[in-house]
Design an enzyme around this catalytic site. Structure first.
Site, PDB file in Angstrom:
ATOM      1  N   ASN A  84      45.210 -22.661 -28.554  1.00 14.63           N
ATOM      2  CA  ASN A  84      46.210 -21.507 -28.133  1.00 14.63           C
ATOM      3  C   ASN A  84      45.743 -21.525 -26.699  1.00 14.63           C
ATOM      4  OD1 ASN A  84      47.557 -19.246 -28.106  1.00 14.63           O
ATOM      5  ND2 ASN A  84      47.213 -18.890 -30.235  1.00 14.63           N
ATOM      6  N   HIS A 114      23.387 -26.127 -15.273  1.00 12.95           N
ATOM      7  CA  HIS A 114      22.657 -25.958 -13.950  1.00 12.95           C
ATOM      8  C   HIS A 114      21.080 -25.799 -14.069  1.00 12.95           C
ATOM      9  CE1 HIS A 114      26.610 -26.008 -12.130  1.00 12.95           C
ATOM     10  NE2 HIS A 114      27.040 -25.225 -12.987  1.00 12.95           N
ATOM     11  N   ALA A 159      34.996 -15.547 -34.066  1.00 12.92           N
ATOM     12  CA  ALA A 159      35.430 -15.050 -32.681  1.00 12.92           C
ATOM     13  C   ALA A 159      34.118 -14.360 -31.961  1.00 12.92           C
ATOM     14  CB  ALA A 159      36.460 -13.849 -33.024  1.00 12.92           C
ATOM     15  N   ARG A 165      23.745 -24.324 -30.338  1.00 17.00           N
ATOM     16  CA  ARG A 165      22.917 -25.379 -31.072  1.00 17.00           C
ATOM     17  C   ARG A 165      23.718 -25.879 -32.000  1.00 17.00           C
ATOM     18  NH1 ARG A 165      20.533 -20.411 -32.665  1.00 17.00           N
ATOM     19  NH2 ARG A 165      18.848 -20.850 -31.394  1.00 17.00           N
ATOM     20  N   LYS A 179      24.739 -18.098 -35.229  1.00 20.61           N
ATOM     21  CA  LYS A 179      23.724 -18.341 -36.463  1.00 20.61           C
ATOM     22  C   LYS A 179      24.606 -18.701 -37.620  1.00 20.61           C
ATOM     23  CE  LYS A 179      19.700 -15.640 -35.129  1.00 20.61           C
ATOM     24  NZ  LYS A 179      19.936 -15.369 -33.731  1.00 20.61           N
ATOM     25  N   ARG A 182      26.805 -18.120 -43.486  1.00 20.83           N
ATOM     26  CA  ARG A 182      26.892 -18.577 -44.975  1.00 20.83           C
ATOM     27  C   ARG A 182      27.582 -19.771 -45.221  1.00 20.83           C
ATOM     28  NH1 ARG A 182      31.881 -17.892 -47.210  1.00 20.83           N
ATOM     29  NH2 ARG A 182      33.202 -16.265 -46.380  1.00 20.83           N
TER      30      ARG A 182
END
Length: 195
Positions: A84, A114, A159, A165, A179, A182
């Site tokens: 989008n 950087h 969102a 990571r 994080k 589930r």
């Protein structure tokens, strides 16, 4: 080793003052200007511009303008890709996106980083780490994906998440930093079916 080779190797390189890299970015900006100023009825023209800019595309893909990237040739898209408005890909390293990936508005995919120390940062040095987004991923509005991240197949990034990571396959991630909330389960599919 030239600056492009250093970038590809994940080493510090001169991004701001290297003539070759500046030329490549300016070339991409020209193509992006044309893409971002097409009429909505010119979908074929948009795809033509993107096919000449990007490293690889599938047959079926859509990126809604405005879209911005650094180089373009470091971006690879799978089949049935949809992004989008407001997608930004800083593709100083490879960005590989699988098939059936959907991206909501105002998402940033950033391979560039950087140095923390001001001396090297003020010299225009940066590094770049590749990003891989596997098949069947949904990325929500306003997500920011940082250098070196891999997002596993079938995952959903909520969102506003900041992904710094790797994300395992088949999970919902959210937050800053993102994080695992589930796993995505069969009940999620059933709950979303029209009644």
């Amino acid at each position: 080793m030239n600056e492009s080779e250093k970038a590809a190797a994940g080493l510090l390189y001169d991004a701001n003052y290297n003539v070759e890299l500046l030329h490549q970015r300016n070339h991409a900006k020209g193509q992006l200007f044309d893409f971002n100023h097409t009429h909505p009825a010119q979908a074929d023209r948009r795809r033509e511009i993107l096919r000449s800019l990007l490293g690889k595309t599938g047959e079926n893909f859509t990126i809604e303008p405005p879209f911005n990237c650094d180089y373009g040739f470091n971006i690879s898209l799978g089949e049935n890709f949809y992004a989008n408005v407001g997608l930004v890909i800083l593709d100083c390293a490879k960005v590989t996106i699988g098939s059936n990936v959907f991206i909501a508005p105002n998402v940033g995919i950033h391979t560039a980083g950087h140095p923390m120390d001001v001396g090297r940062r003020n010299q225009g040095l940066e590094y770049a780490l590749p990003i891989l987004i596997e098949d069947n991923v949904w990325i929500g509005a306003g997500v920011q994906i940082l250098p070196g991240v891999r997002i596993g197949a079938g995952s959903v990034v909520a969102a506003g998440a900041v992904v710094n990571r790797n994300v395992p396959p088949g999970v919902l991630v959210a937050g800053n930093p993102a994080k695992v909330i589930r796993p995505i389960v069969e009940a999620d599919e059933i709950a979303r079916r029209p009644r």
